[in-house]
Design a protein around this motif. Sequence first.
Motif, PDB file in Angstrom:
ATOM      1  N   UNK A  37       0.986   9.484  -5.475  1.00 41.02           N
ATOM      2  CA  UNK A  37       0.890  10.941  -5.011  1.00 41.02           C
ATOM      3  C   UNK A  37       2.213  11.512  -5.511  1.00 41.02           C
ATOM      4  N   UNK A  38       3.420  10.851  -5.525  1.00 40.87           N
ATOM      5  CA  UNK A  38       4.532  11.627  -6.083  1.00 40.87           C
ATOM      6  C   UNK A  38       4.414  11.779  -7.530  1.00 40.87           C
ATOM      7  N   UNK A  39       4.027  10.895  -8.408  1.00 37.89           N
ATOM      8  CA  UNK A  39       3.664  11.514  -9.620  1.00 37.89           C
ATOM      9  C   UNK A  39       2.608  12.516  -9.917  1.00 37.89           C
ATOM     10  N   UNK A  40       1.761  12.276  -9.094  1.00 41.06           N
ATOM     11  CA  UNK A  40       0.586  13.266  -9.023  1.00 41.06           C
ATOM     12  C   UNK A  40       1.055  14.546  -8.709  1.00 41.06           C
ATOM     13  N   UNK A  41       1.857  14.989  -7.712  1.00 39.84           N
ATOM     14  CA  UNK A  41       2.401  16.041  -7.372  1.00 39.84           C
ATOM     15  C   UNK A  41       3.450  16.537  -8.573  1.00 39.84           C
ATOM     16  N   UNK A  42       4.199  15.823  -8.608  1.00 39.84           N
ATOM     17  CA  UNK A  42       5.476  16.161  -9.682  1.00 39.84           C
ATOM     18  C   UNK A  42       4.851  16.477 -10.947  1.00 39.84           C
ATOM     19  N   UNK A  66       0.883  -1.221  -0.003  1.00 40.40           N
ATOM     20  CA  UNK A  66       0.132  -0.063   0.119  1.00 40.40           C
ATOM     21  C   UNK A  66       0.796   1.328  -0.019  1.00 40.40           C
ATOM     22  N   UNK A  67       2.036   1.098   0.921  1.00 41.69           N
ATOM     23  CA  UNK A  67       2.907   2.390   0.887  1.00 41.69           C
ATOM     24  C   UNK A  67       3.577   2.702  -0.424  1.00 41.69           C
ATOM     25  N   UNK A  88       8.638   9.124 -14.768  1.00 41.87           N
ATOM     26  CA  UNK A  88       8.294   9.416 -13.433  1.00 41.87           C
ATOM     27  C   UNK A  88       8.038   8.147 -12.613  1.00 41.87           C
ATOM     28  N   UNK A  89       7.258   7.234 -12.726  1.00 37.99           N
ATOM     29  CA  UNK A  89       7.110   6.147 -12.120  1.00 37.99           C
ATOM     30  C   UNK A  89       8.265   5.347 -11.887  1.00 37.99           C
ATOM     31  N   UNK A  91       6.861  11.358   0.421  1.00 38.16           N
ATOM     32  CA  UNK A  91       6.234  11.792  -0.652  1.00 38.16           C
ATOM     33  C   UNK A  91       6.450  13.418  -1.114  1.00 38.16           C
ATOM     34  N   UNK A  92       6.374  14.060   0.002  1.00 37.44           N
ATOM     35  CA  UNK A  92       6.450  15.552   0.159  1.00 37.44           C
ATOM     36  C   UNK A  92       8.131  15.969  -0.549  1.00 37.44           C
TER      37      UNK A  92
END
Lengths: 274, 299
Positions: free
Chosen positions: B84-89, B76-77, B228-229, B168-169
């Motif tokens: 969320x890393x990809x979403x943000x980046x 899950x992590x 990114x992935x 993630x941040x």
Amino acid sequence: MTRSNTSLYITIALVLAGVYLFPLYWMYVTSLKGGSEIFANPPTFWPRDAAFSIYPEVWARRTMPTYLTNSLIIASGVTAVTVLLGTGCAYVLARYRSIWIDIGLFFILMLQVLPASVMITPLFVGFNQIGLLNFPRTAVVIATAAKAMPFFVVLVRATFMNVPRELEESALVDGNSRVGAFFFVVLPLARNGILVCAILTFMTSFGEYIYSKSIIQDPLLQPASVGLSSFLGPNSSDWNSIMAYSAIYVTPILAVFVILQRRIVSGLTSGALK
Amino acid sequence: MKPLSSLRDGIGFDLALVGAALLFLFLLAGLPLVYNVLMSFQQVDMFTLNALIRPFAGFQNYIDVYRQPEFWLVAKNTFIFVFFSILGQFTLGFALALFFAKDFAGARVIRGLFLVSWVMPGLVVGAIWSWILAGDFGVLNAILKGIGIIDSPMFWKSDPSLSIWSVVIANIWLGLAFNMLLLSVGLAAIPRDIYEAAELDGANAWERFYTITLPMMRSTIGAVLALGTIGTLQQFDLFPALTEGGPANSSNVAQFWSWQMSFKLYDFAKGATISVMLFVIVLFASIIYVRSTRHEVRG
């Protein structure tokens, strides 16, 4: 575009860059704060009495010369291996079009995506079996070079594509051998692109961590990244020392980057998506 | 003399250049990859570590890994970390790329400055963010409190419900610049006159973005998302610097878990098994990446 528009855009751009680069600023500012000021609440955004004394202290106490020397040795080794083997490969891949070239490129692209964390276990066990772990820095150099080379080949290939074929062909007509044409015509023309990619390889391997951490046990042989990790931890509290160490470690890289910024960015943009 | 002259003047020259590099890569990357799969089917412990022939374990290692109590938590992590890393980046990177595509003086230089995050050692980035995100004295909490978003400090690294977000941040910050750069390249390749024609036809900014920018950028976006992935699944350095996967595995992801198995618990078989699982995911992402760059590869 009108003049006021331009200055508005520049202002916004600078603000965005400022927000984005705040972590860097925070590293330098923290390193200049005293032991009690780093725990001020709310934090001060400008050090009350900035002191540089932490720098020589961290430099000596954390044996940074040893660590940085090892980083230099490893990064130089990685760059040398990558450039020596990767340049010729990139040249051939740029010159021909055939199914074999496509297969070779595909192979290299696939290797570019391998996570180091996937590779470290088999490399460690394999190096152990052939006795390479007795030469830990060498082991790290060749492992990291294998990691860095695909990216280097992809970028340098884009550089070679920009060297006109005709120049090489006329050199051959003039009686040069292929070897001669490669070394005296093609390489000099691609020199700048190769140099930028080599510097990029050097910078990334200067910060390499996972292979060094896993393979090098002797603190006298470890690079600066591993040296930094040894005083990071859930309970770390001497943040000004950690930030001073980080600042000493990254400032040379940042300086090189800022000086070569234009070239690096254009090298990346021409090669990265191809 | 024939092989020698071919080496100097013919196909032998090309083969030697390309062969040396490919042989090196095969020995140091291809072979270990195969060896990794092999180890995941063997019993590997401290006693058989140096043996060339080890007992065959079948799928036992895979079953063991699956039965680890933290298996689903780590899965899950890993998903949260990647998604969320990809979403943000990507969204922030795209927004910045669109802004810097406006052709004003200094745009390129200022845009280039963003890339310093990309050349910094991952461990240093982790250290800086570790300090920014510190619970008691971290500057992020002070800023959030100052502008009234939170009342009490958030313990980013030590609160199990937040710890994965701290990584993630940091990872968004690290990858943002590279996303922006690649997307800028795609934007620059769109001919200006299409926009001018659309503007004459009365299309507003959103319509122009939706009907011109997005469709024209399809292959770039595919490549950036796939890269990114891959890059996020490669990200390792932030974990030892920020949370070490803790507390209680609440921020652990596959790549760090695999390393912990091998190099903290010396369970090399499980380490290899987890990294084979990770590799399968990377393989999917890279197929998308290679497909989206396929037509550019030959040009």
